[in-house]
Scaffold this motif. Structure first.
Motif, PDB file in Angstrom:
ATOM      1  N   GLN A 105      -3.790  -9.719   0.298  1.00  0.00           N
ATOM      2  CA  GLN A 105      -2.545  -9.030   0.651  1.00  0.00           C
ATOM      3  C   GLN A 105      -2.630  -8.385   2.030  1.00  0.00           C
ATOM      4  O   GLN A 105      -1.615  -8.182   2.702  1.00  0.00           O
ATOM      5  CB  GLN A 105      -2.212  -7.947  -0.393  1.00  0.00           C
ATOM      6  CG  GLN A 105      -2.108  -8.446  -1.828  1.00  0.00           C
ATOM      7  CD  GLN A 105      -1.195  -9.628  -1.987  1.00  0.00           C
ATOM      8  OE1 GLN A 105      -0.017  -9.569  -1.653  1.00  0.00           O
ATOM      9  NE2 GLN A 105      -1.740 -10.734  -2.488  1.00  0.00           N
ATOM     10  N   LYS A 106      -3.852  -8.084   2.466  1.00  0.00           N
ATOM     11  CA  LYS A 106      -4.032  -7.411   3.758  1.00  0.00           C
ATOM     12  C   LYS A 106      -4.135  -8.391   4.926  1.00  0.00           C
ATOM     13  O   LYS A 106      -3.985  -7.989   6.079  1.00  0.00           O
ATOM     14  CB  LYS A 106      -5.299  -6.547   3.718  1.00  0.00           C
ATOM     15  CG  LYS A 106      -5.245  -5.416   2.699  1.00  0.00           C
ATOM     16  CD  LYS A 106      -6.592  -4.708   2.610  1.00  0.00           C
ATOM     17  CE  LYS A 106      -6.579  -3.646   1.511  1.00  0.00           C
ATOM     18  NZ  LYS A 106      -7.914  -3.009   1.363  1.00  0.00           N
ATOM     19  N   GLU A 325      -3.823  -1.475  11.883  1.00  0.00           N
ATOM     20  CA  GLU A 325      -3.165  -0.245  12.316  1.00  0.00           C
ATOM     21  C   GLU A 325      -4.112   0.601  13.150  1.00  0.00           C
ATOM     22  O   GLU A 325      -5.338   0.489  13.042  1.00  0.00           O
ATOM     23  CB  GLU A 325      -2.709   0.566  11.101  1.00  0.00           C
ATOM     24  CG  GLU A 325      -1.570  -0.064  10.328  1.00  0.00           C
ATOM     25  CD  GLU A 325      -1.124   0.810   9.159  1.00  0.00           C
ATOM     26  OE1 GLU A 325      -1.935   1.645   8.716  1.00  0.00           O
ATOM     27  OE2 GLU A 325       0.012   0.651   8.717  1.00  0.00           O
ATOM     28  N   THR A 331       4.895   7.453  11.325  1.00  0.00           N
ATOM     29  CA  THR A 331       5.992   7.225  10.376  1.00  0.00           C
ATOM     30  C   THR A 331       7.080   8.249  10.672  1.00  0.00           C
ATOM     31  O   THR A 331       6.807   9.318  11.226  1.00  0.00           O
ATOM     32  CB  THR A 331       5.537   7.376   8.913  1.00  0.00           C
ATOM     33  OG1 THR A 331       5.027   8.709   8.720  1.00  0.00           O
ATOM     34  CG2 THR A 331       4.465   6.369   8.550  1.00  0.00           C
ATOM     35  N   GLU A 406       3.236   2.688  11.477  1.00  0.00           N
ATOM     36  CA  GLU A 406       2.619   2.242  10.228  1.00  0.00           C
ATOM     37  C   GLU A 406       3.275   0.921   9.822  1.00  0.00           C
ATOM     38  O   GLU A 406       4.503   0.810   9.827  1.00  0.00           O
ATOM     39  CB  GLU A 406       2.826   3.286   9.135  1.00  0.00           C
ATOM     40  CG  GLU A 406       2.141   2.929   7.825  1.00  0.00           C
ATOM     41  CD  GLU A 406       2.500   3.892   6.716  1.00  0.00           C
ATOM     42  OE1 GLU A 406       1.601   4.550   6.177  1.00  0.00           O
ATOM     43  OE2 GLU A 406       3.706   3.981   6.384  1.00  0.00           O
ATOM     44  N   ILE A 407       2.462  -0.059   9.460  1.00  0.00           N
ATOM     45  CA  ILE A 407       2.984  -1.407   9.187  1.00  0.00           C
ATOM     46  C   ILE A 407       3.995  -1.383   8.038  1.00  0.00           C
ATOM     47  O   ILE A 407       5.065  -1.997   8.123  1.00  0.00           O
ATOM     48  CB  ILE A 407       1.827  -2.380   8.879  1.00  0.00           C
ATOM     49  CG1 ILE A 407       0.969  -2.580  10.134  1.00  0.00           C
ATOM     50  CG2 ILE A 407       2.368  -3.736   8.416  1.00  0.00           C
ATOM     51  CD1 ILE A 407      -0.277  -3.397   9.918  1.00  0.00           C
ATOM     52  N   LYS A 408       3.675  -0.681   6.954  1.00  0.00           N
ATOM     53  CA  LYS A 408       4.600  -0.628   5.815  1.00  0.00           C
ATOM     54  C   LYS A 408       5.905   0.034   6.201  1.00  0.00           C
ATOM     55  O   LYS A 408       6.983  -0.401   5.779  1.00  0.00           O
ATOM     56  CB  LYS A 408       3.946   0.106   4.639  1.00  0.00           C
ATOM     57  CG  LYS A 408       2.885  -0.702   3.918  1.00  0.00           C
ATOM     58  CD  LYS A 408       2.389   0.034   2.688  1.00  0.00           C
ATOM     59  CE  LYS A 408       1.356  -0.802   1.939  1.00  0.00           C
ATOM     60  NZ  LYS A 408       0.845  -0.102   0.728  1.00  0.00           N
ATOM     61  N   PHE A 409       5.813   1.099   6.984  1.00  0.00           N
ATOM     62  CA  PHE A 409       7.020   1.800   7.435  1.00  0.00           C
ATOM     63  C   PHE A 409       7.891   0.872   8.275  1.00  0.00           C
ATOM     64  O   PHE A 409       9.105   0.799   8.101  1.00  0.00           O
ATOM     65  CB  PHE A 409       6.620   3.036   8.244  1.00  0.00           C
ATOM     66  CG  PHE A 409       7.750   3.673   8.996  1.00  0.00           C
ATOM     67  CD1 PHE A 409       8.701   4.442   8.335  1.00  0.00           C
ATOM     68  CD2 PHE A 409       7.886   3.480  10.372  1.00  0.00           C
ATOM     69  CE1 PHE A 409       9.760   5.025   9.031  1.00  0.00           C
ATOM     70  CE2 PHE A 409       8.936   4.061  11.071  1.00  0.00           C
ATOM     71  CZ  PHE A 409       9.867   4.831  10.388  1.00  0.00           C
ATOM     72  N   ARG A 411       7.962  -2.469   8.298  1.00  0.00           N
ATOM     73  CA  ARG A 411       8.522  -3.590   7.536  1.00  0.00           C
ATOM     74  C   ARG A 411       9.545  -3.139   6.494  1.00  0.00           C
ATOM     75  O   ARG A 411      10.437  -3.902   6.135  1.00  0.00           O
ATOM     76  CB  ARG A 411       7.389  -4.383   6.876  1.00  0.00           C
ATOM     77  CG  ARG A 411       6.531  -5.111   7.913  1.00  0.00           C
ATOM     78  CD  ARG A 411       5.333  -5.800   7.319  1.00  0.00           C
ATOM     79  NE  ARG A 411       4.529  -6.428   8.380  1.00  0.00           N
ATOM     80  CZ  ARG A 411       3.317  -6.948   8.199  1.00  0.00           C
ATOM     81  NH1 ARG A 411       2.762  -6.916   6.995  1.00  0.00           N
ATOM     82  NH2 ARG A 411       2.668  -7.486   9.201  1.00  0.00           N
ATOM     83  N   LYS A 412       9.433  -1.909   6.027  1.00  0.00           N
ATOM     84  CA  LYS A 412      10.436  -1.396   5.090  1.00  0.00           C
ATOM     85  C   LYS A 412      11.789  -1.216   5.770  1.00  0.00           C
ATOM     86  O   LYS A 412      12.816  -1.165   5.093  1.00  0.00           O
ATOM     87  CB  LYS A 412       9.962  -0.073   4.482  1.00  0.00           C
ATOM     88  CG  LYS A 412       8.944  -0.247   3.366  1.00  0.00           C
ATOM     89  CD  LYS A 412       8.516   1.090   2.788  1.00  0.00           C
ATOM     90  CE  LYS A 412       7.517   0.885   1.647  1.00  0.00           C
ATOM     91  NZ  LYS A 412       7.056   2.190   1.084  1.00  0.00           N
ATOM     92  N   LYS A 491      17.680  -3.206  -0.064  1.00  0.00           N
ATOM     93  CA  LYS A 491      16.634  -2.622   0.784  1.00  0.00           C
ATOM     94  C   LYS A 491      17.235  -1.709   1.842  1.00  0.00           C
ATOM     95  O   LYS A 491      16.604  -0.738   2.264  1.00  0.00           O
ATOM     96  CB  LYS A 491      15.827  -3.747   1.447  1.00  0.00           C
ATOM     97  CG  LYS A 491      14.611  -3.264   2.226  1.00  0.00           C
ATOM     98  CD  LYS A 491      13.866  -4.430   2.840  1.00  0.00           C
ATOM     99  CE  LYS A 491      12.595  -3.967   3.525  1.00  0.00           C
ATOM    100  NZ  LYS A 491      11.856  -5.069   4.170  1.00  0.00           N
TER     101      LYS A 491
END
Length: 576
Positions: A105-106, A325, A331, A406-409, A411-412, A491
């Motif tokens: 996943q990473k 990262e 974020t 932050e990658i998740k931030f 992409r969200k 989303k």
């Protein structure tokens, strides 16, 4: 080669560390199991000397009781040792698979672009099973080692001269086994590669079965599979040929050793230098030594074969993600959605596929990317969510370099609707909720309404709880696309990427999907890759690309007036 194998073994055995207490218990049980297995060595001497020679009935009864008690103990010990070692090996397999999945996943999109899915599946399932087998064999070998140790101690106590003669062949045997081990390591790697190819062929065939049948190429696919299956068969047979030679070689040297011992020991018994019971006990010890030696040799061969699978698992775990990262990524509460692409250069291999690209997109704007296939449109939009890392230049979101976010931030806050929609096995509700895992049913329903999907969903037998099948196979292309749009609406991203989202649809489906997309694009920064120019006529900015470079930028009207590359593309599509 030897150093490499030793390092892999050492690393594999580190997975036992969390179960050190149980491992010690297993070793204790293994020593007890070895002791019970070696008990005939000591019993046979008593039977011959104290029972048969002296005709001692009481001793006979005591020995029989002892045998029963020993075998009862042996049963319990072997059961619990097998259970504990199996528990540890299965837990290790669970942990390895979990670690492997989490690491996958990473990994960056670049890794998946160059690695076949079938190969990954083979490593995930088959190689992790081989990893477990490696641990199981390691525990099994501990029992055999203890048995060998007890038997060796016993024969030296009885006759050190005969013991030295019987063990004189071990260095030669060890060298032979090492030779076979190297060959087995190589063939084991070949087998796992062939299994990976087989898994890939099967996965591709089943995914593309419609194409296979449409072109009536079943016979071709069967022959292709037969070829790789034969290669796998031959690799296995090659491995079997090598491993099957080990046991006869070991048995031959054991037989030579036994003949010499019988000759020398027999002479000693005849001369009265050794009593009969002691000699029979010695022979019993040799027999007990022979079997665990053979099993241990077999285990080593199997462990060597499985070691290639262990290494294949570690190859994935050692893969370093390309996208990483910074130590303290940024974020925010929310973003506005302004995107600035500045002086971007990017290459997959040696040649640049994007060169000196500069584009900006503001909130509420629609930026359309057009151009021939291979012009770099999809590559460009894949850089915005950091699926790939830019070679030169920078991409800014609200003035901040995306490498600092932050990658998740990041992409969200980005929604993607691709040309080929991927739906997960499960229900329509679950697939829409993939855009927001904690969404209420009211929110899911509202998203479906906005995506023009509510009408067809409510007509289905189970409504939102209708199963979509693997990859959404039970839905039409237009239905899947509207589910994907509903997912993106739920989303609620500030930045939207549409990659030819309507190009594969019929006229009616395209109308419904385009209407849903128009709703989705409102008040967002939208990047649209378009093949049909009719869908982007009203775009705020049209970017014309060729060979990774921007040729023209402007509105539909201004680009037509410019009579450049865009005008050529437009005329080709709309000429009578």
């Amino acid at each position: 080669m030897k150093l490499k194998i030793d390092l892999r073994v050492k690393r594999a055995l580190k997975y036992i560390k969390p179960y050190l207490g149980l491992s010690i218990l297993s070793i204790v049980l293994a020593s007890l199991a070895a002791a019970t297995a070696a008990s005939p060595i000591f019993i046979i001497k008593q039977v011959v000397n104290d029972v048969l020679m002296k005709k001692n009935y009481n001793m006979l009864i005591m020995i029989n009781i002892a045998i029963i008690l020993i075998f009862i103990l042996k049963g319990f010990v072997f059961y619990y040792q097998a259970y504990v070692s199996a528990y540890i090996s299965n837990k290790i397999t669970f942990n390895v698979r979990q670690e492997l999945f989490e690491h996958l996943q990473k990994l960056s999109m670049g890794y998946f672009a160059k690695t076949e899915v079938g190969e990954l599946m083979a490593r995930f399932y088959n190689d992790t099973e081989k990893f477990k087998a490696f641990i199981v064999l390691a525990f099994s070998s501990i029992v055999k080692l203890f048995t060998i140790l007890i038997a060796v101690i016993a024969i030296f106590q009885m006759s050190w001269k005969l013991s030295i003669i019987s063990l004189i062949f071990i260095p030669l045997l060890s060298k032979i086994v090492r030779t076979f081990t190297k060959k087995l390591y190589k063939t084991g790697g070949e087998i796992q590669k062939k299994i990976g190819i087989i898994t890939t062929v099967i996965q591709e065939n089943l995914s593309g079965i419609r194409v296979v049948k449409a072109f009536a190429n079943e016979d071709y696919e069967i022959e292709k599979f037969r070829k790789i299956n034969d290669e796998n068969f031959n690799a296995n047979i090659k491995n079997v040929k090598i491993s099957s030679k080990v046991t006869p070689v070991v048995d031959f040297f054991n037989a030579v050793s036994l003949v010499i011992i019988l000759m020398i020991g027999g002479v000693q018994v005849i001369k009265g230098e050794v009593d009969s019971g002691q000699f029979l006990a010695f022979l019993t010890a040799l027999a007990l030594l022979s079997d665990p030696l053979r099993v241990l040799t077999s285990n080593i061969n199997k462990m060597t074969t499985n070691l290639s699978s262990v290494e294949r698992v570690f190859e994935i775990l050692d893969e370093i993600p390309e996208i990483r990262e910074i130590e303290t990524p940024i974020t925010k509460e929310e973003i506005i959605g302004k995107v600035d692409i500045k002086d971007i250069y990017f290459k997959y291999d040696r040649e640049y596929v994007l060169k000196n690209v500069n584009i900006s997109g503001n909130p509420g704007e629609v930026v359309a990317l057009v151009g021939q296939s291979g012009s770099g449109k999809t590559t460009l939009v894949n850089l915005i969510p950091r699926f790939y890392e830019v070679e030169k230049g920078e991409i800014l979101v609200d003035g901040e370099n995306i490498k600092n976010l932050e990658i998740k931030f990041l992409r969200k806050n980005i929604g993607i609707v691709p040309q080929e929609t991927f739906l997960f096995s499960g229900t329509i509700r679950e697939n829409i909720m993939y855009g927001k895992r904690d969404a209420t049913f009211k929110e899911v329903k509202k998203a479906a309404e906005s995506a023009n999907a509510i009408e067809f969903i409510e007509k289905l037998p189970n409504g939102f709880d209708t199963e979509v099948g693997e990859r959404g196979v039970l839905l039409s292309g237009g239905q899947k696309q509207r589910i994907a749009i509903a997912r993106a609406i739920l989303k609620n991203p500030k930045i939207l990427i549409l990659d030819e989202a309507t190009s594969a649809l019929d006229t009616e489906s395209e109308r419904l999907v385009q209407d849903a997309l128009d709703k989705l694009m409102k008040n967002r920064t939208t990047f649209v890759i378009a093949h049909r120019l009719s869908t982007i006529i009203n775009a705020d900015k049209i970017v014309v690309m060729k060979n990774g470079e921007i040729q023209e930028v402007g509105t539909h009207k201004k680009l037509l007036e410019k009579r450049g590359m865009y005008k050529e593309l437009y005329d080709k599509q709309f000429k009578n």
